[in-house]
Design a protein around this motif. Structure first.
Motif, PDB file in Angstrom:
ATOM      1  N   THR A  67       3.297   5.175   0.357  1.00 33.59           N
ATOM      2  CA  THR A  67       2.640   4.261  -0.578  1.00 33.59           C
ATOM      3  C   THR A  67       1.133   4.380  -0.419  1.00 33.59           C
ATOM      4  O   THR A  67       0.634   4.651   0.675  1.00 33.59           O
ATOM      5  CB  THR A  67       3.067   2.809  -0.304  1.00 33.59           C
ATOM      6  OG1 THR A  67       2.754   2.495   1.044  1.00 33.59           O
ATOM      7  CG2 THR A  67       4.557   2.619  -0.537  1.00 33.59           C
ATOM      8  N   PRO A  68       0.372   4.194  -1.493  1.00 31.38           N
ATOM      9  CA  PRO A  68      -1.083   4.272  -1.372  1.00 31.38           C
ATOM     10  C   PRO A  68      -1.624   3.135  -0.512  1.00 31.38           C
ATOM     11  O   PRO A  68      -1.008   2.081  -0.400  1.00 31.38           O
ATOM     12  CB  PRO A  68      -1.579   4.160  -2.811  1.00 31.38           C
ATOM     13  CG  PRO A  68      -0.424   3.692  -3.620  1.00 31.38           C
ATOM     14  CD  PRO A  68       0.823   3.947  -2.844  1.00 31.38           C
ATOM     15  N   ALA A  69      -2.760   3.360   0.093  1.00 31.95           N
ATOM     16  CA  ALA A  69      -3.381   2.358   0.958  1.00 31.95           C
ATOM     17  C   ALA A  69      -3.757   1.127   0.146  1.00 31.95           C
ATOM     18  O   ALA A  69      -4.170   1.227  -1.011  1.00 31.95           O
ATOM     19  CB  ALA A  69      -4.610   2.944   1.622  1.00 31.95           C
ATOM     20  N   ALA A  70      -3.625  -0.020   0.770  1.00 29.04           N
ATOM     21  CA  ALA A  70      -3.961  -1.267   0.103  1.00 29.04           C
ATOM     22  C   ALA A  70      -5.467  -1.468   0.075  1.00 29.04           C
ATOM     23  O   ALA A  70      -6.199  -0.890   0.877  1.00 29.04           O
ATOM     24  CB  ALA A  70      -3.304  -2.433   0.834  1.00 29.04           C
TER      25      ALA A  70
END
Length: 87
Positions: A49-52
């Motif tokens: 998942t992409p970084a928050a």
């Protein structure tokens, strides 16, 4: 853990039939595939998942300047102490 599909029936932690999908460790997936018993279907983890948060506005790092060295003396040899004059 990778997900594998059985290419033929065999026993591995229970009976596996042709077409069965199951999870095994990386090592077992490689060993079973090398013997022609399974085909690796996926790694089980999927895409990360992409970084928050918001992207950083900082500029990327620039290339470092080459390090300079001290030049040697004109003759290339360090001068020693002058010989004591005998009187």
């Amino acid at each position: 853990m990778p997900k594998v599909a059985a290419l033929q029936s065999f026993d591995h932690g229970g009976s596996r039939r042709t077409g069965d999908l199951f999870d095994v460790s990386e090592r077992h997936a490689k060993e079973l595939a090398a013997r022609g018993l399974v085909r690796v279907v996926g790694d089980g983890a999927g895409d990360p998942t992409p970084a928050a948060g918001t992207p950083s506005s900082a500029s990327p790092a620039a290339q470092a300047s080459p390090q300079t060295t001290v030049k040697q003396s004109g003759a290339g040899v360090k001068r020693g102490k002058a010989a004591a004059s005998s009187s």
